[in-house]
Each structure stands twice: as C-alpha cells, then as structure tokens.
Write an enzyme that holds these catalytic residues in place. Sequence first.
Site, PDB file in Angstrom:
ATOM      1  N   CYS C  86       0.838  -1.204   0.000  1.00 24.88           N
ATOM      2  CA  CYS C  86       0.000   0.000   0.000  1.00 24.88           C
ATOM      3  C   CYS C  86       0.877   1.261   0.000  1.00 24.88           C
ATOM      4  O   CYS C  86       1.606   1.486  -0.956  1.00 24.88           O
ATOM      5  CB  CYS C  86      -0.995  -0.039   1.131  1.00 24.88           C
ATOM      6  SG  CYS C  86      -2.374   1.117   0.911  1.00 24.88           S
ATOM      7  N   HIS C 190      -3.856  -4.839  -0.086  1.00 26.55           N
ATOM      8  CA  HIS C 190      -3.430  -5.391   1.196  1.00 26.55           C
ATOM      9  C   HIS C 190      -3.488  -6.906   1.143  1.00 26.55           C
ATOM     10  O   HIS C 190      -4.552  -7.500   1.370  1.00 26.55           O
ATOM     11  CB  HIS C 190      -4.339  -4.876   2.315  1.00 26.55           C
ATOM     12  CG  HIS C 190      -4.127  -3.445   2.645  1.00 26.55           C
ATOM     13  ND1 HIS C 190      -3.144  -3.036   3.530  1.00 26.55           N
ATOM     14  CD2 HIS C 190      -4.743  -2.323   2.199  1.00 26.55           C
ATOM     15  CE1 HIS C 190      -3.176  -1.704   3.607  1.00 26.55           C
ATOM     16  NE2 HIS C 190      -4.129  -1.244   2.826  1.00 26.55           N
ATOM     17  N   GLU C 192      -2.460  -8.975   3.248  1.00 24.88           N
ATOM     18  CA  GLU C 192      -2.757  -9.531   4.567  1.00 24.88           C
ATOM     19  C   GLU C 192      -4.234  -9.419   4.903  1.00 24.88           C
ATOM     20  O   GLU C 192      -4.696  -9.964   5.903  1.00 24.88           O
ATOM     21  CB  GLU C 192      -1.906  -8.836   5.645  1.00 24.88           C
ATOM     22  CG  GLU C 192      -2.374  -7.442   6.050  1.00 24.88           C
ATOM     23  CD  GLU C 192      -2.046  -6.337   5.051  1.00 24.88           C
ATOM     24  OE1 GLU C 192      -1.582  -6.647   3.931  1.00 24.88           O
ATOM     25  OE2 GLU C 192      -2.271  -5.158   5.404  1.00 24.88           O
TER      26      GLU C 192
END
Lengths: 262, 403, 208
Positions: C86, C190, C192
């Site tokens: 990001c 993202h 994750e």
Amino acid sequence: MLKKRIIPKLLIKHRALGAVTRPVLVTTRGYRDIREVGDPVSQAKIYEAHLADELIVLNIDGTGLAGDETMLGLIERLATETFMPLAVGGGVRSCDDFGMLLARGADKITINRAAVENPALIAEAAKRYGAQCVVVSIDYRTIDGRPEVFVGHAAEPTGLDVLDFARRVHDLGAGEIVLTSADRDGGGSGIDLVVLRAVADAVPIPVIASGGCGLASHFTDAFLEGRAEGVAAGTFFCFRDQNPMQARAHIRNAGIPIRMEV
Amino acid sequence: MKRCVPCGLPETHETIAFDGEGVCNICRGQEFRNDQIDWDAQKQSLDAIISEHRGKHDYDCIVPFSGGKDSTWTLYYLVKEFGLKPLVVRFDHGFMRPNLEENALKTTRELGVDILSFRPNWKVVQRLMLQSFLEKGDFCWHCHTGIFSYPMWIALEKKIPLIIWGEPSAEYTAYFSYDQAEEVDEKRFNRYINLGISADDMFVRLGGAVDPRDLKPYSYPPLRDLRALNYRSICLGSYVKWNAKEQSEIIARELGWQGDEVENVPPQYRYEKIECYMQGVRDYIKYIKRGYSRPSHLVALDIRAGRMTRNEGQHLIEEYEGKRPPSLDIFLDFVGMTEEEFLEVAMSHQVSPFVFEPGKTQPGAKTADFDQWSRQGAMSREAAQAVLSRWREQQMQMDAKTD
Amino acid sequence: MTFSDRLVGIVDYRAGNIHSIENAFETLGARVTFVRQEADIASVTHLVLPGVGAFGHCAEKLQATGLVAPLHRAVFDERRPLLGICVGMQLLADHGEEAGGHDGLGWLGGTVRAMTAPTPAIRIPHVGWNDVRFEEDFGGFSVGDAPDFYFDHSFAYREPRDGRVIGSCDHGGRFAAIVGAGNVVAVQFHPEKSQSSGMRFLTGFLAM
C-alpha cells in the site's frame, strides 16, 4: 471491476463479569433494544469463514477510547486472529485515537458524534492518515419528512440536514460515509432507498448503506436503486437463516458484481 | 422464482448462483468433478494419507457414523478396501428411526468394528432446538454441531489424528468447490455447519439458561490442541468419486443395509435421509422458507446423474413437495409450540423472493414406523411461552414486500 | 514448501498495521520480527515495508527512523527480497502528489498521482475488492489470472521508471497494482487482508 461489499456490523458492549470486563456482541433495534448475541471474536471468525468483504466494529457504550483496553485489546485480537479488513469506531474523539486504533490493527476509523461536534477532526485525520482511513458514520431519523442527523445512539437531534452534512464531511476530507437509518435499524423492513440514493448522488465518495436489512433482496435494492457501494448488516445475519455467502449469491444473481471466490 | 435450467433448483437454494447460460454453480461443480479431476491421482493421495496413519495409534482412524447411506458406505469402503481398524463414533441426536438402528447394528456387526455412541442431555437439546428454530429457522443446531464436533473431541481424547468423513459439501452447495481441498475443519464448521453460531455464541444467546459445560459437545475443539495431535480431517469424497445411489446399492447387497420410506419423499428414493424422524419437519420448514424441498433436491441429483429429465421430475415434485408431515405434531410437543406459532416462526425466515401461502398446504402420509417414534419428553407450554415471548419482543417486523 | 527458514522483518515505523501482516506470515509458517533499528535487519531473510496513512506523513516517519540507508543496503547490495504494501509501495516512487506533494525513496521511480473518476459511478477512494490482471507469472498466479484483492487508497502508482507492472487493476483507468524489479515487489492492495488470494500472493513472496 470493483465489487460491491457485504459488511457485517459488530456492535460491542462492555460487560463486567466479576473482576473482568469483556466485550460482548450485541444487536440493536431502533438503536434502543439491545440483545446479546455472542462473542465478538467468535463471530468475526465465522464471518471470515463466510468470506464477508470487511467488518465494521463499533463500541456502542459511548465511552471514550483512550484507555479502553477492552476495546483496544479486542481490535488487536481481531487483527491477529482474522484476515478481515476492519473499520473500527465508537468513542473516537481525536487524531490520537485514530493512531491508537490503527496501531492496534484497524484499517479504517469511523467517527460519528465527533464529525458533528468537531468537524475539523475530519480534515486533520485525513491529512495525517489519508482520506481512505476516515469514515464518517451518519445516523439519521426522518422528522416531518426531512432526514435529520442524530447523534448519541440516534437519541439527540442536531438540526442538521443529512444531505448538507454529507456534502460537508466529504469537503472536509472523509473517504467514506456509512449511512444508517435509525428508524429502520433492526426492523427488517428494508433499507431507506430514497435518502440513500440522494446521499449517494450528492457525494463522489463510497456510501455504505445500513439499517433495515431483512431480506437478501434489500441488499440488491441498495446497490441498484440506492447506488450504495456496500451494505452493512447486523441483525440480518444474526437472526435469519442467512449468511454472507448466501447473500452474495443472491446479489450475483441480480447481475451485480460481487466477490464470488470460494 | 428463477431456476437452474438443467437441474431446476430455485434461486432460494443456499449459495446457488447462475452463470450466463442459466446453469447453476452446483451443476458446474458436478461437471468439474466428472471431467476435470484425476481420480486416480486422488486415490493415490488417499493411499498415502492412510499409510501415514495406519497402525500407529490405537485405531487407524475415526469414522463418524450415523447409519445412513453415506457414513455406512464410507465405513464399508475403509474396512473392505483398506482393511482399516477404525473407531466408529456416533453422535446420537435422539431421533433415530428403528430401521436405521437395525442398519447400524447390522453394519457394525458385519464389518467388525468398535463403536462409541453419545446421546446428549435431552433437556439441553430441547432448549437448543427451540432457540435455533426461533433465531435461524432451523431447529437442528445441536445435531449439525454435535455431529461435527463430538468426533473431534474423541480424536483428541483417544489420540487418533485421522478422521474420515463421507461426502464433501461441494456435492450439494457452493460453500466449497471441487477444485479445492475441502478439509473438515473449523473453517468449514463456521462456514457450513453451525448456522453462524458457535457454542460460545449460543451460550450468550441462551442468556445463562444452561451450564456452559452442557455446550461442550457442540463446541469445536481448540485449533492448537488439534494441531498438537497433527490432525487430518478429510472427506472420503474428495479422494473417491461420489455416487450415492450406486453406493447405497453396494451396501444393500454387501451388508443387508435397508432403505426406508421418508415423509413426503417419492418412494423411489428409499436410500435418502432415512436416519431421523424429524426429517419431515426439516423438509417442511425448508419449503416454507425457500419454496422447495427434498423432492426438488433429489430430482436435481437424478438430473445431474443423467437418470431423469426436468419434465419427469416435475411430476414427482408436484405430487410430494410442500406437504404437512405427520411428524410435525411430535415436533410441536417437543418445543411446546402450537402450529400457528410454528408457522409464524418459520415464515419469519423466508428467503426472498419466495412467499409461503399457509392456507394451501396438503397433509402428507405417515410412514409405517410412525407410531414407534418416541414422543417422550414434551416441553411445557409455560417454558416454551417464556422463550417465545422473549423472541417476539426482539422479532423483526416482517412487513417487507418481495418482488 | 515450508518457510520455517524464512525470517520476515516488518519495518515498524509507526505508520502501518503490522499485526495483520505478522499474523499472515506466521500462518504461512515463516518467523517474523519487527525492524525498528539497524541491528534488527541483520538476520532477516525477507523485508516488508507496510504503510497506512498519508504519503507525506509516512515518508517523514520512515526518514525519522534512520533506517532508509540500511534498508537500501540490505535490498540493493545484499539483494534481500523486499515487499512494499500500500503506502509502502507508494514510498518506492520518486514523488507522491498527496497533500501538496512529497518525495519518496525513489527506489523504483515513477510518480504517485491522485486517482480520478471519469464517471460518477467511479468513486474515490478506491475501496473494496477488485480484480488484478496478472501480466506475468508470480506468487502462484499465472498470466491472465484475475483474482480479487482488497484495496483502500486514493492515489495510485503510475508507470514505475525502474520496474515493470506485474499486475494491473482498473478503477477509472488501469493502474499498477503490482510492480516489481529484481528482488523488490510492491503491491497497492493489502495481501494480509485479502484472504486466500492474499495468502497465495504472500507465499510467492516468501518463495523469493
């Protein structure tokens, strides 16, 4: 192509059990009737298993965030035990509160009362953290045919017009709006499409509709007629034979782009 | 209602999604299963998993078992094909039919296996049935969760890491797809089994009406304990191509397994859902919520297997579907409700766009063993009313109009 | 493939959600540590530069750690794999236009510009799940795959000078979702937070 979002809403209250305070998950109706429905971490994991697109986690105890280790600890647990995008709010008053929650694992922060009482906070937080971290949660009731912004769990009128306020928070730098009809909250009779559409047409930022889902078709209405980018639901997933995977199939069958991965 | 062009299942079926040709994702999943999976390679993988565990523990594996066609065939296959020494684990939901008990006895004697059976506290079961019926329109929470949790606790207790289940959910819904490994783990439990309510959540929802220990059989064991055991919980149907009808013929021939008639199901389907005497009520509630039920489901399976056309199936569906099962009277006793209340609750869980019309329901026929179904342990009206009133206060207004 | 020999160093400059990233890598079997000072870099096998917040704010915080030079050495001299996430991706540009403009690290070149909405149906910030079209094989994905990942941003990386676009995404126009150059890979989304697609992608990074 960007997909529409199904966003389970987790409302949290603090519950004292002997010497320990723990967070419990509740649902509301009309922002008043409160019903305990489960454990927040358990429910977050269930929503994750159902491939919900993101979660909104709101502390509805009205207490300030600073020093609220129950809430901060919960956010940290959610960030470490699930892989869900998290929008967190409830009692956020300052830019430092934003920082605290982001550090503990939130991806976005929602503010409600603060947006009305201290609108400069929107600009300040957007400058430091970026608009994409700043979500303004607008609760409203329709009074004499006019949608009016309410705060304090939708109990206190502000005299502010919803559309004017939506435009204002966007101008100040908010990245998203969560629009909740307090009249329809927990009622299952459907999203208020008229006000939703007006707000969605008034601002160029994503609007998330909330308040009143009782059928999967309410989701599709919110996306198609209401022009919402996401629909947040609390009671709907708790008390109906429904879950995000069923809802998304219904939404897909209406021709709306939504994530269908398994 | 929109329906899948080939199989006829309606849009209210859980997770069903139609593609550009009007074919549903479950039909497509079957195509994938039939055309894209290298079943020889899958069998080899299964051989490897079994040799990894064979002979190393008191039992080679756990086989969760009800006595229905799927678990019976799974047990038969593992004993006959692999010569395994399984521990058969049976979660007894309390509604086993006489023929089913006879089948279970025959099967376990014929195959020569140890069997462990557990029947939970009836008073807790009653309370759970009522709560999950009110809140989720499905009274079987105790059964769904018990069947999938209890064997895992036994695995931990007896230190048996390999647990082998029957068919993958991908056979019937799109919660999982055949192009991925469908492990029977907590994620699947949360996604597909527990109606979105864990035992911890149920404890909160019951408002302290039960001892937390009463919910242990319905709770999934902690992941760290299962990992410490090096557990492996798989569907046999991920490694061996599933064919329920053919499998039921095999066990009938080899074990003397017998089918049974089921309330409101066409008589040619004597191999399906014969275990539970609340099955008729389950199917009826499904019809009230979703506008289709067991006959549609069975016809869809036959269509996918090439045994029937939609037209042929249509007659069966019209004749048998949506009727009021005689077992409803027994269910009403168990949860202390009137039929009006039952309909009120079931209809509150409607799935759009279907709208049920109560006045049109025909009565269904009794099965031959109806009088042998125990009605022991009715719930008092007062107790049920207390729960029902609480639910009504929190009930959502169902004044929504559908398309 | 086991990743127990990987030690992932997540740069903690107080401007990123490090817990979720830690969680993701541990779930994949790697060990994780936080990089707060130069000494923390020593035994790390893979580096991650996260980033949540405004470009300028993040750039200042990163500079303030004194880690920029040691990280540069680790990445470009010692060739340890680096994943930017990001704003961590955006910082690798020469310059970001957010809030009046701020310099980036310049490690991949290019500029981070505001996203624009050609029609009212396109809303900025770009928030939610969007498909990333893979232009080359990476991380278990093949050319032509278009899995969904989770995005939340208002600014996007335009054609990196020193890198290539591994994956692109469309929101009011195509932009770089994944860029890479040698042992550096950077993503706008993202991973994750992107569930199975994200985990698969991170597996690819650990394999580097």
